[in-house]
Write a protein that holds these residues in place. Structure first.
Motif, PDB file in Angstrom:
ATOM      1  N   UNK A  38     -22.346 -14.468  44.071  1.00 50.36           N
ATOM      2  CA  UNK A  38     -21.119 -14.453  43.295  1.00 50.36           C
ATOM      3  C   UNK A  38     -20.165 -15.587  43.617  1.00 50.36           C
ATOM      4  N   UNK A  39     -20.376 -16.273  44.719  1.00 47.15           N
ATOM      5  CA  UNK A  39     -19.472 -17.355  45.098  1.00 47.15           C
ATOM      6  C   UNK A  39     -19.791 -18.652  44.364  1.00 47.15           C
ATOM      7  N   UNK A  40     -20.986 -18.731  43.754  1.00 51.03           N
ATOM      8  CA  UNK A  40     -21.419 -19.895  42.978  1.00 51.03           C
ATOM      9  C   UNK A  40     -21.289 -21.168  43.805  1.00 51.03           C
ATOM     10  N   UNK A  41     -22.109 -21.261  44.811  1.00 47.96           N
ATOM     11  CA  UNK A  41     -22.017 -22.351  45.776  1.00 47.96           C
ATOM     12  C   UNK A  41     -23.356 -23.082  45.846  1.00 47.96           C
ATOM     13  N   UNK A  42     -23.476 -24.175  45.101  1.00 49.82           N
ATOM     14  CA  UNK A  42     -24.718 -24.945  45.085  1.00 49.82           C
ATOM     15  C   UNK A  42     -24.454 -26.427  45.263  1.00 49.82           C
ATOM     16  N   UNK A  64     -35.184 -26.235  44.904  1.00 49.41           N
ATOM     17  CA  UNK A  64     -35.614 -25.766  46.222  1.00 49.41           C
ATOM     18  C   UNK A  64     -34.648 -24.749  46.825  1.00 49.41           C
ATOM     19  N   UNK A  65     -33.991 -23.972  45.979  1.00 54.22           N
ATOM     20  CA  UNK A  65     -32.946 -23.075  46.481  1.00 54.22           C
ATOM     21  C   UNK A  65     -33.499 -21.969  47.384  1.00 54.22           C
ATOM     22  N   UNK A  66     -34.800 -21.696  47.302  1.00 58.81           N
ATOM     23  CA  UNK A  66     -35.391 -20.662  48.161  1.00 58.81           C
ATOM     24  C   UNK A  66     -36.065 -21.253  49.407  1.00 58.81           C
ATOM     25  N   UNK A  67     -35.728 -22.478  49.766  1.00 57.24           N
ATOM     26  CA  UNK A  67     -36.464 -23.145  50.848  1.00 57.24           C
ATOM     27  C   UNK A  67     -36.269 -22.480  52.206  1.00 57.24           C
ATOM     28  N   UNK A  68     -35.226 -21.672  52.343  1.00 54.90           N
ATOM     29  CA  UNK A  68     -34.984 -20.974  53.622  1.00 54.90           C
ATOM     30  C   UNK A  68     -35.457 -19.528  53.589  1.00 54.90           C
ATOM     31  N   UNK A  76     -30.134 -27.208  45.696  1.00 51.28           N
ATOM     32  CA  UNK A  76     -30.141 -26.161  46.708  1.00 51.28           C
ATOM     33  C   UNK A  76     -28.793 -25.446  46.692  1.00 51.28           C
ATOM     34  N   UNK A  77     -28.642 -24.439  47.519  1.00 48.55           N
ATOM     35  CA  UNK A  77     -27.390 -23.710  47.564  1.00 48.55           C
ATOM     36  C   UNK A  77     -27.471 -22.492  48.459  1.00 48.55           C
ATOM     37  N   UNK A  78     -26.409 -21.716  48.468  1.00 51.86           N
ATOM     38  CA  UNK A  78     -26.264 -20.604  49.407  1.00 51.86           C
ATOM     39  C   UNK A  78     -26.421 -19.237  48.767  1.00 51.86           C
ATOM     40  N   UNK A  79     -26.592 -19.182  47.436  1.00 47.90           N
ATOM     41  CA  UNK A  79     -26.591 -17.897  46.734  1.00 47.90           C
ATOM     42  C   UNK A  79     -27.611 -16.919  47.299  1.00 47.90           C
ATOM     43  N   UNK A  80     -28.781 -17.415  47.641  1.00 45.41           N
ATOM     44  CA  UNK A  80     -29.882 -16.540  48.046  1.00 45.41           C
ATOM     45  C   UNK A  80     -29.979 -16.437  49.570  1.00 45.41           C
TER      46      UNK A  80
END
Length: 406
Positions: A246-250, A208-212, A236-240
């Motif tokens: 590039x921070x690779x934060x999930x 669901x990484x694109x949920x926002x 989920x995560x902050x990449x998108x």
């Protein structure tokens, strides 16, 4: 002389987003040619920048994040993620049920390694994000692809899913919002998937990484919110959403009923500990990022950059004879259909390679997303409208005379 070959475990693994066509693009770049890359969801090259508050938060914490964290992640980050889960009505998520990762990709692989024995099956959408199929395969499992129906907004075909569940099936993967199609699944579809998992005692994996990144006034529904009696692993995560690829934060969250998965969770904990922890400076910005969700929303409203780029490329593609596309509702991808009879296309990889060589524009072929027919390709619409206009005009010109030779 002894030679060394790649492992046979890689025989059915592909990642064509960065595959052979990308290799050719890199050779062209090395030769001095300029390539427009519409193949990967990487916001930074197209002028997108992370929110200042998020960058400031990480920079202020650098001296405090020089050591390892807990293998699951900083408690401050996991508390912020737990609060976000509550806002999405995801049930029974405590800080101990949350694992931060070097992007979601690492966590998907970890989850598959912890679950699958040789021959275990996992239902995966077609088209898919190819990392899912690769991770399942490398973990000894079998990815069984269920069809998403282009004639029905790219929603999962529930009957096809039913027909592909066997006594070897352990889980269902749901990618929502979807990459590569940009589809957003309604509640009634999600409820039917939950019911299938309930009937067959399956785990749900929710990417669901694109949920926002949802447009047109629509709302994303977390799969776990509909399945409190099942184990749902949500990624989920902050990449998108925060333009921090590039921070690779999930992160991933174990949601719902975990009572029958104690052994599996022990395996996840072991694997999480073995990699020590994820990037700690990146973890430190999670609380600030989850307090700053408005910047992403602005891009998705009429007049916002992502919204306007979607509108432009959707109209441009549908105006090209021989192409059609379902309008995406989320993320920044679309998955156009190309009339393979009109253009005599038998190899979709060759199609995008020919286009790359002639027009110096890089797409990804549909087969790279485990789509069986050579009649689709994916466009990433992150570039500005001027660049998208060049791409669309180039594609229209290319197709006027294109007839693929077998």
């Amino acid at each position: 002389m002894r030679t060394f070959e790649k492992s046979s475990k890689l025989d059915n693994v592909c990642y064509d987003i960065r595959g052979p066509v990308m290799d050719e693009a890199n050779r062209m770049i090395a030769a001095g040619e300029k390539i427009v890359k519409l193949n990967i969801g990487n916001p930074a090259p197209f002028g997108f920048r992370a929110p200042d508050a998020v960058i400031k938060s990480m920079s202020e914490n650098l001296t405090n994040t020089e050591g390892y964290s807990d293998s699951k992640g900083l408690i401050s980050a996991r508390k912020a993620i737990a609060a976000y889960c509550r806002s999405k009505n995801m049930p029974d998520v405590s800080v101990d049920d949350i694992y931060t990762g070097n992007g979601v990709s690492e966590l998907i692989t970890l989850c598959m390694q912890g679950l699958l024995n040789s021959g275990d099956e996992v239902l995966v959408p077609s088209p898919d994000y190819p990392l899912w199929t690769a991770s399942i395969t490398l973990s000894g499992g079998v990815a069984v692809h269920y069809i998403c129906d282009e004639q029905n907004e790219w929603y999962p075909d529930i009957e096809d899913m039913k027909n592909k569940i066997t006594d070897k099936t352990k889980a269902i993967v749901v990618i929502n919002p979807n990459n590569p199609t940009g589809a957003l699944y309604p509640k009634e579809i999600l409820l039917q998937i939950v019911e299938l998992a309930r009937q067959h005692g399956l785990i749900l994996f929710a990417d669901e990484i694109y949920d926002r990144l949802v447009m047109d006034g629509l709302e994303h529904i977390a799969l776990a919110s509909l399945a409190p009696d099942l184990l749902t692993v949500s990624f989920n995560g902050l990449s998108k959403s925060h333009l921090l690829a590039g921070y690779r934060c999930g992160w991933m969250c174990l949601c719902g009923d975990k009572s029958r998965a104690k052994g599996y969770i022990e395996g996840i904990n072991l694997l999480s500990s073995m990699r020590l922890c994820s990037n700690v400076p990146a973890q430190s910005l999670i609380p600030t990022a989850l307090e700053n969700l408005e910047d992403a929303k602005k891009m998705l409203l009429p007049g916002g950059r992502i919204y306007e780029q979607r509108e432009y490329i959707y109209n441009a593609i549908t105006d090209i004879p021989g192409l059609s596309v379902v309008k995406p509702k989320a993320a920044f991808y679309m998955f156009p259909y190309v009339d393979i009879e009109k253009f005599h296309i038998v190899d979709d990889e060759k199609f995008v390679l020919d286009f790359l060589k002639e027009k110096k524009i890089l797409f990804t072929h549909g087969g790279g997303f485990h789509w069986a027919k050579p009649d689709h390709f994916r466009i990433v619409y992150l570039p500005c409208v001027d660049e998208l206009s060049i791409a669309a005009e180039s594609l229209k010109d290319f197709l006027q005379d294109y007839q693929q030779c077998e």
